[in-house]
Design an enzyme around this catalytic site. Structure first.
Site, short mmCIF file in Angstrom:
data_model
loop_
_atom_site.label_atom_id
_atom_site.label_comp_id
_atom_site.label_asym_id
_atom_site.label_seq_id
_atom_site.Cartn_x
_atom_site.Cartn_y
_atom_site.Cartn_z
N HIS A 1 0.83 -1.21 0.00
CA HIS A 1 0.00 0.00 0.00
C HIS A 1 0.87 1.25 0.00
CE1 HIS A 1 -3.40 2.63 0.99
NE2 HIS A 1 -2.53 3.27 1.76
N GLU A 2 1.87 1.28 0.90
CA GLU A 2 2.72 2.48 1.00
C GLU A 2 3.58 2.63 -0.25
OE1 GLU A 2 0.85 3.33 4.40
OE2 GLU A 2 2.09 4.60 3.13
N HIS B 1 1.93 4.38 -3.05
CA HIS B 1 2.01 5.85 -3.00
C HIS B 1 3.31 6.32 -3.66
CE1 HIS B 1 -1.51 6.60 -0.57
NE2 HIS B 1 -1.08 5.86 0.43
N HIS C 1 -6.31 8.98 11.74
CA HIS C 1 -6.70 9.97 10.73
C HIS C 1 -7.54 11.08 11.32
CE1 HIS C 1 -5.54 6.37 8.65
NE2 HIS C 1 -5.45 7.02 7.51
N GLU D 1 -4.84 6.14 -2.95
CA GLU D 1 -4.96 5.03 -1.99
C GLU D 1 -5.12 3.69 -2.69
OE1 GLU D 1 -4.23 7.73 0.78
OE2 GLU D 1 -4.12 5.55 0.86
C1 X95 Z 1 -1.83 5.82 4.21
O1 X95 Z 1 -2.84 6.06 3.55
C2 X95 Z 1 -1.92 6.01 5.74
C3 X95 Z 1 -1.18 7.28 6.12
C4 X95 Z 1 -0.07 12.24 6.33
C5 X95 Z 1 -0.98 12.06 5.30
C6 X95 Z 1 0.23 11.18 7.20
C7 X95 Z 1 -1.61 10.82 5.14
C8 X95 Z 1 -2.04 8.47 5.83
C9 X95 Z 1 -1.33 9.77 6.01
C10 X95 Z 1 -0.41 9.95 7.03
O2 X95 Z 1 -0.78 5.42 3.74
N1 X95 Z 1 -0.72 -0.34 10.70
N2 X95 Z 1 -1.40 4.86 6.45
C11 X95 Z 1 -1.19 0.91 10.16
C12 X95 Z 1 -1.01 0.95 8.64
C13 X95 Z 1 -1.35 2.34 8.14
C14 X95 Z 1 -1.25 2.41 6.66
O3 X95 Z 1 -3.94 4.46 7.13
C15 X95 Z 1 -3.45 3.57 6.54
C16 X95 Z 1 -2.00 3.62 6.05
O4 X95 Z 1 -4.94 2.53 9.02
O5 X95 Z 1 -6.86 3.22 8.25
C17 X95 Z 1 -3.41 -1.97 3.59
C18 X95 Z 1 -3.33 -1.50 4.90
C19 X95 Z 1 -4.28 -1.39 2.71
C20 X95 Z 1 -4.15 -0.45 5.34
C21 X95 Z 1 -6.49 1.33 3.33
C22 X95 Z 1 -6.40 2.09 5.69
N3 X95 Z 1 -4.08 2.47 6.28
C23 X95 Z 1 -5.76 2.68 8.08
C24 X95 Z 1 -5.98 1.21 4.55
C25 X95 Z 1 -5.06 -0.33 3.14
C26 X95 Z 1 -5.04 0.15 4.44
C27 X95 Z 1 -5.40 2.03 6.80
N4 X95 Z 1 -5.95 0.41 2.49
ZN ZN Z 2 -2.49 5.28 1.79
#
Ligand code: X95
Ligand code: ZN
Length: 642
Positions: free
Chosen positions: A380-381, A384, A510, A408
């Site tokens: 996922h990351e 981005h 969030h 996303e």
């Molecule tokens: C993301 O979207 C977020 C970070 C500034 C701006 C700082 C935006 C969002 C952000 C941060 O990348 N163990 N993080 C926790 C994992 C977090 C990964 O929010 C996120 C992510 O936690 O609600 C695989 C894993 C596919 C997670 C949607 C939602 N992720 C969350 C999510 C995914 C997810 C999930 N698809």
């Molecule tokens: Zn994301």
């Protein structure tokens, strides 16, 4: 400057609405050409400033997020205040320029985006207060600690990894209830007093940008005045499947934990679902899966047994992107990223990907654990970062997703291929990739615990915040409105009564980090449209003969055609309205739940059949849990009296 004013004068004359008596001045092509040239000169200067200050803010933001010291916070606030000053200057120059008369759509789109300031529109002291309020909430959230259930003298449990892993693995309802309550006391309750100020400042900024409130400012990115209706329509199409899944999981939980904890026709207690916020239920797949005898496509154990570490997990993700002709991570990525929780340092563990806006420096910060969930997060990351890499030659103002949901979706689309049993077997993480009906249903079931379960959660997250920013919900009923939405959409209830002394929304990253959430709901719909389009391109799926190669078995690994199609959409950034980007990849111009429903069709049929057999109650009756003004009002309160 003189030239600019002269041109402006000429243009404003020409642009004035001709009335009957005015002689109609022919729009001279020379005036248009001159305006365009001046526009491009202005944009070139502005873009250089945007790039410089976005880079500075990323550096200061990164330094604070990876080491939560006072000096890093001060530096972050200094840099963002200075950046806000520059953004204000830019907006003044933009508004002084007659850009609305421009003919060129791309140039006009850039000016339009530059004319919207966001929270930097606030007066300097208010902007500083906004930034420090959000940073304070992030600090509290990221450093919160609770005591262990069994050993109350061990009080260094953080959300990542300790609390997350207990909620993932424990099957003791009392331990789960304790951890669930303690996390919320240590996080949400501690930021409750800060939230109203954040809401007020966010709304003030929105109004300075001519939006009615912060929710409208957020929705502007979706360029559709019927956006909330689009979201609701999709939910009406997807809700029937959720209800069937909810009823089945509730039965499995009732069988495991008993009737008095899980009643057969009520909401599901939130602490039993394997996740701190009940947003994904994949961590309780092991004892709820339809065919337990069959191998579960959960490769966590294999990852550990095969000696994976955080770097090799990210290399696995990178390898997939490279196989479809997308970009490898630049060397700076491996040098600068933080892929493990740093010892003896307070940092924001919530995983995130960072663009440093210099077309060279891109990073991920993740407190990675060696398990399936974090392997999916790594994809996922990295999705981005792939988007950052593909649009790195766009003007800075277009260095965004076509809409936030597209950003996303990138990594998750790759995960749809990478997490198929056949792919997991190909990379040696799964031994049995049998594709008989039972194994297939198990695979779809586990996937649905991520993808279907998540939809009502994502929806209610921003339904609550839209309510708050629109003033429909005020601080005196923040928490009870949150729980009525959680019950209405997710069909879950808290393990104990709640009150307005709690602030459970503040226990989710969030909410306290000012990160919009409906983007994930959009992502979970469009990622299946992208998957279908890429699988068709890869000849792994035939829309005219969908059952020949079912969508859920498609794996675009190694397919350059699919990758190039994805790349052609990613490189646009936000330079075109998202329907154009959607059309480029899928031929469609709107969000469509058909892809998601088709992917899960076999499971939908099986669940509907199964729930009929067991005569399951579909849906839920109102919860018997209370949500009241103060804890004092609660009878047989579980909380130890102060
Ligand atoms: C993301 O979207 C977020 C970070 C500034 C701006 C700082 C935006 C969002 C952000 C941060 O990348 N163990 N993080 C926790 C994992 C977090 C990964 O929010 C996120 C992510 O936690 O609600 C695989 C894993 C596919 C997670 C949607 C939602 N992720 C969350 C999510 C995914 C997810 C999930 N698809
Ligand atoms: Zn994301």
């Amino acid at each position: 400057m003189l030239r600019l004013i002269l041109v402006a004068a000429v243009v404003s004359l020409a642009a004035a609405k001709p009335t009957a008596e005015d002689p109609v001045i022919p729009e001279s092509p020379q005036a248009d050409a001159k305006l365009l040239r001046n526009a491009q000169d202005l944009l070139k200067r502005i873009d250089a400033k945007y790039m410089e200050w976005n880079n500075k803010q990323s550096i200061a933001g990164w330094n604070y997020a990876s080491n939560l010291t006072d000096e890093n916070l001060a530096e972050k606030l200094n840099v963002s205040t200075a950046a806000a000053r520059v953004m204000k200057q830019i907006a003044e120059e933009v508004n002084a320029f007659p850009w609305r008369d421009l003919k060129d759509k791309n140039i006009k789109r850039q000016f339009n985006k530059l004319s919207i300031l966001g929270v930097t529109a606030l007066p300097e002291d208010s902007y500083k207060e906004f930034e420090s309020t959000v940073s304070q909430m992030e600090n509290i959230y990221s450093t919160a600690k609770i005591c262990d259930y069994k050993n109350k003298t061990k009080c260094d449990l953080a959300l990542e990894p300790e609390i997350t892993e207990i909620l993932m693995q424990s099957r003791d309802p009392e331990e789960l209830k304790y951890i669930w309550i303690e996390w919320r006391k240590a996080s949400g309750e501690q930021v409750k007093s800060l939230y109203p100020k954040y809401v007020e400042l966010a709304n003030t900024a929105a109004r300075l940008n001519n939006f009615s409130d912060h929710a409208a400012y957020w929705m502007n990115d979706y360029e559709a005045d019927d956006f909330p209706e689009q979201i609701e329509t999709l939910w009406q199409q997807l809700k029937p499947l959720y209800l069937q899944l909810h009823a089945y999981v509730r039965r499995e939980l009732r069988e495991k934990y008993g009737e008095d904890i899980v009643c057969k026709d009520g909401p599901i207690p939130a602490h039993l679902l394997g996740n701190t916020w009940a947003q994904t239920w994949a961590n309780i797949a092991d004892f709820t899966v339809p065919f337990p005898g069959k191998q579960l496509p959960d490769v966590s154990a294999a990852l550990v047994e095969q000696g994976y570490n955080t770097t090799s997990m990210f290399r696995l993700a990178e390898n997939f992107f490279k196989s479809i002709n997308l970009s490898a991570m630049p060397d700076t990525f491996w040098e600068n990223s933080i892929l493990e929780k740093q010892k003896d340092v307070d940092m924001i563990c919530h995983a995130s990907a960072w663009d440093f806006y210099d077309s060279k420096d891109f990073r991920i910060k993740q407190c990675t654990r060696i398990n399936m969930e974090d392997l999916l997060t790594a994809h996922h990351e990295m999705g981005h970062v792939e988007y950052y890499l593909q649009y790195k030659n766009q003007p800075t103002v277009f260095k965004e997703g076509a809409n936030p949901g597209f950003h996303e979706a990138v990594g998750d689309v790759i995960s749809l291929s990478a997490s198929t049993p056949s792919h997991l077997k190909k990379i040696g993480l799964l031994t049995d990739d049998s594709t008989d009906r039972e194994a297939l249903l198990n695979h779809l079931y586990v996937k649905s615990l991520d993808k279907i379960v998540f939809l009502p959660f994502a929806y209610m997250m921003d339904r609550w915040r839209w309510n708050v920013f629109q003033g429909r919900v005020t601080p005196d009923n923040y928490n009870c409105n949150w729980w009525s939405l959680a019950e209405e959409y997710q069909g879950i209830e808290p393990p104990v009564d709640r009150s307005e002394e709690d602030f459970d929304p503040g226990s989710k990253y969030h909410i306290i980090a000012d990160v919009e959430y409906i983007r994930y709901y959009v992502s979970f719909v469009v990622q299946f449209q992208f998957h279908k389009a890429l699988c068709t391109k890869a000849k792994q799926y035939d829309p005219k003969n969908p059952n020949a190669n079912p969508l859920h078995q498609c794996d675009i690994y190694d397919n350059k055609d699919a990758g190039n199609l994805l790349k052609s959409m990613l490189e646009l950034g936000s330079s075109k309205p998202w329907p154009d980007a959607m059309e480029k990849i899928s031929g469609q111009r709107q969000m469509d739940s058909a892809g998601l429903l088709e992917y899960f069709k076999p499971l939908t049929d099986w669940l509907t059949e199964e729930n009929k057999k067991t005569n399951e109650y579909i849906g839920w009756k109102p919860s018997s849990r209370q949500c009241v003004q103060t804890r004092g009002e609660l009878k047989n309160n579980d909380e130890p009296s102060e």
